[in-house]
Design an enzyme around this catalytic site. Sequence first.
Site, PDB file in Angstrom:
ATOM      1  N   GLY A 256       0.770  -1.284  -0.006  1.00 15.32           N
ATOM      2  CA  GLY A 256      -0.256  -0.156  -0.028  1.00 15.32           C
ATOM      3  C   GLY A 256       1.005   1.340   0.029  1.00 15.32           C
TER       4      GLY A 256
ATOM      5  CB  SER B 225      -2.635   5.794  -2.422  1.00 14.99           C
ATOM      6  OG  SER B 225      -2.857   4.689  -1.838  1.00 14.99           O
TER       7      SER B 225
ATOM      8  N   GLY C  99       0.714   5.112   3.106  1.00 18.80           N
ATOM      9  CA  GLY C  99       1.993   4.507   2.666  1.00 18.80           C
ATOM     10  C   GLY C  99       2.747   5.375   1.744  1.00 18.80           C
TER      11      GLY C  99
ATOM     12  CB  SER D  50      -6.684   0.764  13.662  1.00 22.21           C
ATOM     13  OG  SER D  50      -7.685   1.613  13.766  1.00 22.21           O
TER      14      SER D  50
ATOM     15  CE1 TYR E  99      -9.166  -0.765   9.000  1.00 28.87           C
ATOM     16  CE2 TYR E  99      -9.791  -0.142  11.137  1.00 28.87           C
ATOM     17  CZ  TYR E  99      -9.005   0.002   9.968  1.00 28.87           C
ATOM     18  OH  TYR E  99      -7.851   0.746   9.840  1.00 28.87           O
TER      19      TYR E  99
END
Length: 384
Positions: free
Chosen positions: A70, A73, A76, A206, A237
């Site tokens: 990643g 964009s 990353g 996260s 997630y």
Amino acid sequence: RRPTHSRAMGACSSRNAATAPGGVLEDASYATTLADQYGGPMPALFPQAMADWPGMYGARCEGKTALITGGTSGIGLYLATLLARLGFEVLLPARPGFEAELAGALSTIAEAVPGARLVVPEVGLELGSFESVRAFAAAVRKARTKLDVLCCNAGRGGSSTCAREVTEDGMESIMQINLLSHFLLCSELLPLLRASPAGRVVLQTSAARFQPGAVTRKKLGDLNGTDERAFNAFSQYQLSKAGCCLFMRALNQRLLRAGVDNVIACAADPGLSATGINMQHNLGHSWLWMPDGCISTRCLHAHFGQHAADGGLPAALACVDEHAKRNDWYTPKSGLSGKPVKGNPRRHMHAHFDPLNEGSRFPADAPDALWKQMVGYTLAEWDV
């Protein structure tokens, strides 16, 4: 004419982690476009890191190689740019179908870091396919003799209203992209990491991992999210990011038992970074449980968030900190934003729900149980 890297925006599609037109980091055009698209402030800390970190960390980074998933964009891209600035050779996997994004990223980094050593492996990487992960890793092993840093940064999100999506492997897509394919990739590239004097795996997690902790823990036995009545893409997630922490702990335990003392795994939080993934989440509804449309993600970014450039700094610090140890965790100082620091997961307000911690409310056998599930799904073969 400078290549651009862009994706159409869509809240629930795995094809849309949402990036913006490319530009030169030095003149802030890409940074401005991200802020315009997703809300939130402009970079506050990244420009100073680009100026100061080479003197702080550059001597230890010269000659090293980092692979960033990643890396073309968002967070990353900034992570790749900073590591290139520090002297790393940076491997940027190409995602099939996103050639324009890759071209824009290469142009952007090269203009921000003249002389940047950027390598695009011959075989592309699609994290939604275990076959692709294996083919990509095989090509990297053939071309390289060692790898110093593997940064598992790529991911996708989803909101509580998104339908369950399935990959070609029959896996729920959020879990495969965020966790399972990185688990497989790490197993496939472990020989290269072991060939490094100081190999390091950095897993992007996260703060969503421990809220609500009870729901996440309850779903540990069903990574694939097969219970359609209970399926919630945002919960997937959360579970995938809790899984990254448990994977880190399980990997470190196995490396230690095998006597592998030159490879460690760490975790990093990006804070509340203004990115397309958060737009996929629809945070006001999925995270804060407000009525849909009551609080927009852009509003949350504007009041509490930080730019994606600053969100990449904790992972960058995890890649270069010479004092890093197994299971270390890097985070913005305030949790949501701020200077990147090595945090103490036992001292924050959600410590009892944090899978980073032994003795949290996650079961004591959760790392091993998760490992067994992941091996079963991916058929990964580990040399530890």
